[in-house]
Every structure is written in structure tokens, then in C-alpha cells.
Write a protein that holds these residues in place. Structure first.
Motif, short mmCIF file in Angstrom:
data_model
loop_
_atom_site.label_atom_id
_atom_site.label_comp_id
_atom_site.label_asym_id
_atom_site.label_seq_id
_atom_site.Cartn_x
_atom_site.Cartn_y
_atom_site.Cartn_z
N ALA A 50 0.82 -1.04 -0.03
CA ALA A 50 0.04 -0.14 -0.04
C ALA A 50 0.70 1.17 -0.25
O ALA A 50 0.57 2.32 -0.79
N VAL A 51 1.82 1.15 0.96
CA VAL A 51 2.79 2.41 0.83
C VAL A 51 3.64 2.55 -0.60
O VAL A 51 3.83 3.67 -0.88
N SER A 65 4.75 5.63 -5.13
CA SER A 65 4.99 5.57 -6.56
C SER A 65 3.91 6.40 -7.48
O SER A 65 4.23 6.96 -8.47
N LEU A 66 2.81 6.43 -6.95
CA LEU A 66 1.50 6.65 -8.02
C LEU A 66 0.90 7.88 -7.54
O LEU A 66 0.13 8.43 -8.34
N GLY A 67 0.92 8.17 -6.16
CA GLY A 67 0.25 9.24 -5.80
C GLY A 67 -1.24 8.80 -5.19
O GLY A 67 -1.70 7.55 -5.26
N LYS A 68 -1.91 9.74 -4.36
CA LYS A 68 -3.04 9.41 -3.59
C LYS A 68 -4.17 9.11 -4.61
O LYS A 68 -4.89 8.10 -4.28
N SER A 102 -4.45 3.21 11.06
CA SER A 102 -3.60 4.28 11.14
C SER A 102 -2.43 4.16 10.09
O SER A 102 -1.87 5.74 9.94
N LEU A 103 -2.24 3.24 9.61
CA LEU A 103 -1.19 3.37 8.47
C LEU A 103 -1.70 4.11 7.27
O LEU A 103 -1.06 5.18 6.81
N VAL A 104 -3.15 4.00 6.81
CA VAL A 104 -3.65 4.94 5.79
C VAL A 104 -3.78 6.29 6.00
O VAL A 104 -3.58 7.13 5.23
N GLU A 105 -3.83 6.71 7.31
CA GLU A 105 -4.01 7.94 7.55
C GLU A 105 -2.83 8.45 7.75
O GLU A 105 -2.66 9.75 7.58
N LEU A 133 -11.29 2.37 2.05
CA LEU A 133 -12.68 2.01 2.61
C LEU A 133 -12.59 1.20 3.60
O LEU A 133 -11.91 0.25 3.61
N VAL A 134 -13.60 1.09 4.58
CA VAL A 134 -13.69 -0.03 5.58
C VAL A 134 -15.19 -0.60 5.43
O VAL A 134 -16.10 0.00 5.59
N ILE A 135 -15.13 -2.12 5.17
CA ILE A 135 -16.22 -2.92 5.05
C ILE A 135 -16.23 -4.01 5.91
O ILE A 135 -15.49 -4.87 5.70
N ASP A 136 -17.20 -4.27 6.77
CA ASP A 136 -17.46 -5.36 7.45
C ASP A 136 -17.86 -6.55 6.73
O ASP A 136 -19.05 -6.42 6.27
#
Length: 279
Positions: free
Chosen positions: A42-43, A48-51, A74-77, A84-87
Motif C-alpha cells: 500500500a505504501v 510510486s503513483l500518488g494518492k 493508522s497506516l493509511v491515515e 474504505l472499511v467494509i465489515d
């Protein structure tokens, strides 16, 4: 390590840019568990490509440890990555109900594979919906061992980490500036509470990677590997047996077509082995 790490990151960046350009897609999406491999990828994609060209999907189940969820968010922020968070719990429960099963009655490996495939279905939904490529997060160690779910976590349009052993991904993660907590976190597929990869595999990744490297990249015999590493032959046998019995799983995936010599950086493995071989 620093110079070769920079070369590796640059080659991966060029590979990702070219793959995206050739595909005509708008970016990449991937599942993020909060573990080493998915966090590193992810990082890497973000840097490499931007947000705007990276979407991470955090897909917890009711059995997912809360700490993993916190690490992922915490990482993505921290790195400003879209997410997105999907249960997925209602989907899993409905699936089991249709099959006349429940979480208590179904085999835990079967349940874990169902979760992995449901997650990949959701990831591909967003890939199709948003014109994205799916970036699979498996590394070379998992690939060789067959330590993945067929048509689940191994699925993807591109496999950027498939040429890197687990210990190499850890080195790359440090180079990219990931939190030490994620870098040193015990690897887990998350099939059930307390599920740890090294406990299931029967050896630490530092040993597994060396065995695989010597067997496949250096073509040493199993006995030679045991002698060079100073480990029990039975442990080497068990690792190799897993490689062989899971050949059918590897036939569906080919490693990415970028090349670089980075194998000598498995915790300075090559230098130590070369000395033993010469001595």
C-alpha cells in the motif's frame, strides 16, 4: 542495503507505472489487513503513483483482531492513502447459512478460505466499478510454499512482491518508512483468532526463506541446506514437502516480469553462505 533498496524501489515504481499505463486503468486497489505485506505494498503504491491512483480496502470480519484494524487505519491515515472499511461478517454468515453451516460447525480452514475469497470478490467489485487493477499482496515465500488461498488473497492483476522473500519485504518496509510495529508483527492469514503463520508452518521465516533460497535459487540438496544452515534435516524436509505438494496452486500465477538482483540481501544471507561454502 540503502543503495540497493533505492534501486529496488525505483524498479518497482517503474514496473507499476508501466503496468498501469499499458492497462489503460485509472489506478490500483488492494486489500489491507494491517500486516507486513499488504501494508508495504500500500505504501509502495502510494509513494510510486500518488494518492488519487490507489484505493485500499480494509475488510474485517467479526474474528479480525481489533489491533489489526487499528494498525491498518493508522497506516493509511499516516501515509494519506485513500481507503474504505467494509465489515464482511454479514456476507460470511449469509454464505454459511445458505450452505447449512455456521461458524461453529464449519472447518476453520474452510471458513478462512471463504473469508479470503469473499474479500477478493469485494476487491474486484471496486476494481471493476472504478476502472482499477487489483494488486495482490503475496510475497515469494508464501507463493513457493503455497501458503495462500487459491482464487483468494493470491488473486490479482499484478503481483509486485512475488519476487521478494518475506524477510526481503521486511527490509523494503523499513526502507519505505513503515511503522516498526507493523514490520515486526507476527505474520498471520487471520483465519481464526490467534492464527500465526510461523506456528502453522513450523519454522520462523528467517529459516524458511534461507531454505527456499538455497533450494530454489542456489539449487542445493536438502542435506546440503541442513548442513549449511546448521538446522535439523527434518525441518528442511517439511518445508520442501510443502513446496512440492502445493505445486498445483502455483500454476495459476506467474511472478511479475521485472528483474533485478536483490537475492543477496536476505539478512546478508549470501555473504554468510558464501563464506561457509568457501570454508
Amino acid at each position: 542495503m540503502d543503495e540497493k533498496g533505492d534501486v529496488l524501489i525505483e524498479k518497482l515504481k517503474l514496473f507499476l507505472e508501466k503496468t498501469l499505463r499499458d492497462s489503460g486503468k485509472d489506478g490500483f486497489t488492494l486489500g489491507l489487513s494491517g500486516g507486513l505485506d499488504s501494508s508495504t505494498l500500500a505504501v509502495l503504491l502510494r509513494k510510486s503513483l500518488g494518492k488519487d491512483r490507489v484505493l485500499t480496502l480494509i475488510l474485517p470480519d467479526k474474528d479480525t483482531p481489533l489491533e489489526d484494524m487499528k494498525d491498518a487505519v493508522s497506516l493509511v491515515e499516516s501515509f494519506d492513502i485513500r481507503y474504505l472499511v467494509i465489515d464482511i461478517s454479514p456476507i460470511i454468515d449469509s454464505f454459511l447459512h445458505v450452505l447449512g453451516q455456521s461458524r461453529d460447525s464449519v472447518d476453520k480452514i474452510v471458513l478462512g478460505n471463504i473469508k479470503a475469497r469473499v474479500r477478493m470478490t469485494i476487491i474486484y467489485y471496486y476494481a471493476n466499478y472504478m476502472n482499477l487493477l487489483v494488486a495482490a499482496t503475496s510475497d515469494r515465500t508464501e507463493y513457493l510454499l503455497g501458503y495462500f488461498t487459491k482464487w483468494g488473497d493470491i488473486a490479482g492483476d499484478v503481483h509486485p512482491l512475488l519476487n521478494l522473500y518475506k524477510t526481503q519485504v521486511r527490509i523494503l518496509a523499513r526502507k519505505l518508512g513503515l511503522p516498526e510495529k507493523i514490520i515486526t508483527k507476527p505474520s498471520s492469514p487471520g483465519f481464526w483468532p490467534g492464527h500465526k503463520s510461523e506456528e502453522e508452518l513450523g519454522a520462523p521465516f528467517e529459516i524458511i526463506d534461507k531454505v527456499l533460497y538455497l533450494a530454489i535459487d542456489k539449487q542445493l540438496s536438502l542435506q546440503e541446506i541442513a548442513d549449511v544452515l546448521g538446522v535439523d534435516r527434518e525441518m528442511v524436509n517439511k518445508i520442501w514437502e510443502r513446496v512440492m505438494k502445493n505445486q498445483h496452486k502455483r500454476k495459476i500465477i506467474a511472478p511479475p516480469a521485472y528483474s533485478f538482483m536483490y537475492m543477496e540481501n536476505i539478512e546478508n544471507l549470501l555473504k554468510s553462505i558464501e563464506k561457509k561454502e568457501v570454508g
